[in-house]
Motif scaffolding. Structure first.
Motif, PDB file in Angstrom:
ATOM      1  N   ALA A  34      76.385  58.538  50.210  1.00 50.30           N
ATOM      2  CA  ALA A  34      77.697  58.873  50.782  1.00 50.30           C
ATOM      3  C   ALA A  34      78.000  58.088  52.052  1.00 50.30           C
ATOM      4  N   ASP A  35      76.971  57.551  52.706  1.00 47.07           N
ATOM      5  CA  ASP A  35      77.177  56.774  53.936  1.00 47.07           C
ATOM      6  C   ASP A  35      77.288  55.274  53.677  1.00 47.07           C
ATOM      7  N   SER A  36      77.414  54.891  52.408  1.00 48.88           N
ATOM      8  CA  SER A  36      77.582  53.479  52.054  1.00 48.88           C
ATOM      9  C   SER A  36      78.862  52.928  52.676  1.00 48.88           C
ATOM     10  N   GLY A  37      78.793  51.701  53.152  1.00 47.06           N
ATOM     11  CA  GLY A  37      79.961  51.043  53.738  1.00 47.06           C
ATOM     12  C   GLY A  37      80.213  51.388  55.188  1.00 47.06           C
ATOM     13  N   ILE A  38      79.355  52.201  55.775  1.00 44.06           N
ATOM     14  CA  ILE A  38      79.547  52.657  57.148  1.00 44.06           C
ATOM     15  C   ILE A  38      78.555  51.946  58.073  1.00 44.06           C
ATOM     16  N   VAL A  39      79.013  51.539  59.233  1.00 43.38           N
ATOM     17  CA  VAL A  39      78.139  50.927  60.227  1.00 43.38           C
ATOM     18  C   VAL A  39      77.229  51.999  60.819  1.00 43.38           C
ATOM     19  N   HIS A  40      75.936  51.704  60.890  1.00 38.86           N
ATOM     20  CA  HIS A  40      74.942  52.599  61.495  1.00 38.86           C
ATOM     21  C   HIS A  40      74.473  51.955  62.797  1.00 38.86           C
ATOM     22  N   VAL A  41      74.650  52.642  63.903  1.00 39.95           N
ATOM     23  CA  VAL A  41      74.248  52.123  65.206  1.00 39.95           C
ATOM     24  C   VAL A  41      72.899  52.735  65.569  1.00 39.95           C
ATOM     25  N   MET A  42      71.905  51.855  65.770  1.00 45.16           N
ATOM     26  CA  MET A  42      70.553  52.290  66.123  1.00 45.16           C
ATOM     27  C   MET A  42      70.447  52.427  67.641  1.00 45.16           C
ATOM     28  N   PRO A  43      69.866  53.536  68.118  1.00 42.40           N
ATOM     29  CA  PRO A  43      69.702  53.712  69.558  1.00 42.40           C
ATOM     30  C   PRO A  43      68.478  52.958  70.071  1.00 42.40           C
ATOM     31  N   ASP A  44      68.290  52.964  71.362  1.00 41.65           N
ATOM     32  CA  ASP A  44      67.040  52.515  71.970  1.00 41.65           C
ATOM     33  C   ASP A  44      66.050  53.637  71.662  1.00 41.65           C
ATOM     34  N   LEU A  45      65.134  53.386  70.724  1.00 41.30           N
ATOM     35  CA  LEU A  45      64.268  54.430  70.175  1.00 41.30           C
ATOM     36  C   LEU A  45      63.092  54.774  71.083  1.00 41.30           C
ATOM     37  N   ALA A  46      62.600  55.997  70.945  1.00 39.53           N
ATOM     38  CA  ALA A  46      61.394  56.441  71.652  1.00 39.53           C
ATOM     39  C   ALA A  46      60.129  56.138  70.853  1.00 39.53           C
ATOM     40  N   ALA A  47      60.287  55.881  69.535  1.00 40.38           N
ATOM     41  CA  ALA A  47      59.159  55.549  68.655  1.00 40.38           C
ATOM     42  C   ALA A  47      59.697  54.708  67.502  1.00 40.38           C
ATOM     43  N   ASP A  48      58.797  54.012  66.796  1.00 42.66           N
ATOM     44  CA  ASP A  48      59.216  53.250  65.621  1.00 42.66           C
ATOM     45  C   ASP A  48      59.946  54.176  64.653  1.00 42.66           C
ATOM     46  N   CYS A  49      60.883  53.614  63.878  1.00 39.89           N
ATOM     47  CA  CYS A  49      61.675  54.400  62.934  1.00 39.89           C
ATOM     48  C   CYS A  49      61.593  53.786  61.542  1.00 39.89           C
ATOM     49  N   VAL A  50      61.189  54.588  60.553  1.00 33.38           N
ATOM     50  CA  VAL A  50      61.193  54.173  59.150  1.00 33.38           C
ATOM     51  C   VAL A  50      62.496  54.663  58.538  1.00 33.38           C
ATOM     52  N   ILE A  51      63.271  53.727  57.986  1.00 33.45           N
ATOM     53  CA  ILE A  51      64.575  54.028  57.409  1.00 33.45           C
ATOM     54  C   ILE A  51      64.450  53.879  55.903  1.00 33.45           C
ATOM     55  N   SER A  61      76.203  49.700  50.160  1.00 34.36           N
ATOM     56  CA  SER A  61      76.079  48.720  51.250  1.00 34.36           C
ATOM     57  C   SER A  61      75.905  49.454  52.573  1.00 34.36           C
ATOM     58  N   TYR A  62      75.068  48.853  53.410  1.00 33.47           N
ATOM     59  CA  TYR A  62      74.763  49.444  54.718  1.00 33.47           C
ATOM     60  C   TYR A  62      74.677  48.329  55.743  1.00 33.47           C
ATOM     61  N   GLU A  63      75.113  48.645  56.950  1.00 32.06           N
ATOM     62  CA  GLU A  63      75.067  47.688  58.063  1.00 32.06           C
ATOM     63  C   GLU A  63      74.494  48.409  59.280  1.00 32.06           C
ATOM     64  N   PHE A  64      73.489  47.779  59.898  1.00 30.33           N
ATOM     65  CA  PHE A  64      72.824  48.359  61.067  1.00 30.33           C
ATOM     66  C   PHE A  64      73.023  47.451  62.271  1.00 30.33           C
ATOM     67  N   TRP A  65      73.406  48.045  63.400  1.00 28.79           N
ATOM     68  CA  TRP A  65      73.569  47.329  64.664  1.00 28.79           C
ATOM     69  C   TRP A  65      72.636  47.945  65.688  1.00 28.79           C
ATOM     70  N   TYR A  66      72.122  47.114  66.582  1.00 28.32           N
ATOM     71  CA  TYR A  66      71.373  47.646  67.709  1.00 28.32           C
ATOM     72  C   TYR A  66      72.364  48.060  68.783  1.00 28.32           C
ATOM     73  N   GLY A  67      72.230  49.308  69.269  1.00 24.92           N
ATOM     74  CA  GLY A  67      73.177  49.840  70.244  1.00 24.92           C
ATOM     75  C   GLY A  67      72.594  50.069  71.621  1.00 24.92           C
ATOM     76  N   GLY A  68      71.397  49.538  71.896  1.00 26.36           N
ATOM     77  CA  GLY A  68      70.804  49.709  73.217  1.00 26.36           C
ATOM     78  C   GLY A  68      71.297  48.667  74.196  1.00 26.36           C
ATOM     79  N   THR A  69      70.864  48.782  75.433  1.00 30.16           N
ATOM     80  CA  THR A  69      71.309  47.847  76.474  1.00 30.16           C
ATOM     81  C   THR A  69      70.232  46.850  76.882  1.00 30.16           C
ATOM     82  N   GLY A 121      70.258  43.306  71.874  1.00 29.12           N
ATOM     83  CA  GLY A 121      71.681  43.163  71.558  1.00 29.12           C
ATOM     84  C   GLY A 121      71.949  41.931  70.708  1.00 29.12           C
ATOM     85  N   GLY A 122      72.830  42.062  69.733  1.00 28.53           N
ATOM     86  CA  GLY A 122      73.145  40.983  68.803  1.00 28.53           C
ATOM     87  C   GLY A 122      72.462  41.150  67.461  1.00 28.53           C
ATOM     88  N   THR A 123      71.544  42.121  67.374  1.00 24.97           N
ATOM     89  CA  THR A 123      70.847  42.370  66.109  1.00 24.97           C
ATOM     90  C   THR A 123      71.772  43.129  65.165  1.00 24.97           C
TER      91      THR A 123
END
Length: 153
Positions: A34-51, A61-69, A121-123
């Motif tokens: 149901a989340d196909s076609g939606i941009v997913h913004v990844m935070p600055d994580l506290a631990a590795d993340c398995v997606i 279709s899925y698109e992931f962006w890095y959203g940290g600073t 940033g830019g990932t």
């Protein structure tokens, strides 16, 4: 993440609204069809993340962006769940200190996991399913010279 959790305040680009999912800071995250076609913004994580990618279906279709600073010391690992559902394509990697730009490709036969290490940033990583395999494309900016790693189950 349920469809009703999509950010209802997403901005419009041109005449089309762009929906966004803010991925939680968690060790695992399961994508829904149901989340196909939606941009997913990844935070600055506290631990590795398995997606975990959902069951294969043509057109997902899925698109992931890095959203940290700043550079995230944690990694993302995308997992199709089975070597028969491997990745086709690869990612361009740029080292943030400018000493390396490279293309890292899957083996095109069994690589069903891909890790993005120390994103900055830019990932941006994109996946599209043909019904059995996942096409992969994107750009990883990282503070390390080995920012993209493919593996089998």
């Amino acid at each position: 993440m349920k469809t009703d959790s999509i950010n209802k305040n997403s901005k419009a680009y041109g005449s089309l609204p762009r929906k966004v999912v803010l991925v939680p800071d968690a060790a695992t995250y399961t994508l829904l069809a149901a989340d196909s076609g939606i941009v997913h913004v990844m935070p600055d994580l506290a631990a590795d993340c398995v997606i975990s990618l959902p069951a294969e279906e043509q057109g997902l279709s899925y698109e992931f962006w890095y959203g940290g600073t700043a550079a995230d010391a944690q990694d993302w690992q995308f997992d199709t769940g089975a070597n028969a559902n491997y990745f086709i394509g690869g990612l361009v990697h740029s080292d943030s200190d400018g000493e390396l730009t490279a293309t890292v490709d899957s083996n095109g036969t069994s690589n069903s996991k891909v890790s993005v290490l120390t994103p900055i940033g830019g990932t941006m990583v994109k996946f599209i399913c043909n019904g059995q395999q996942w096409y992969l494309n994107g750009h990883v900016v990282s503070a390390t010279n080995t920012a993209v790693v493919f593996a089998d189950q």
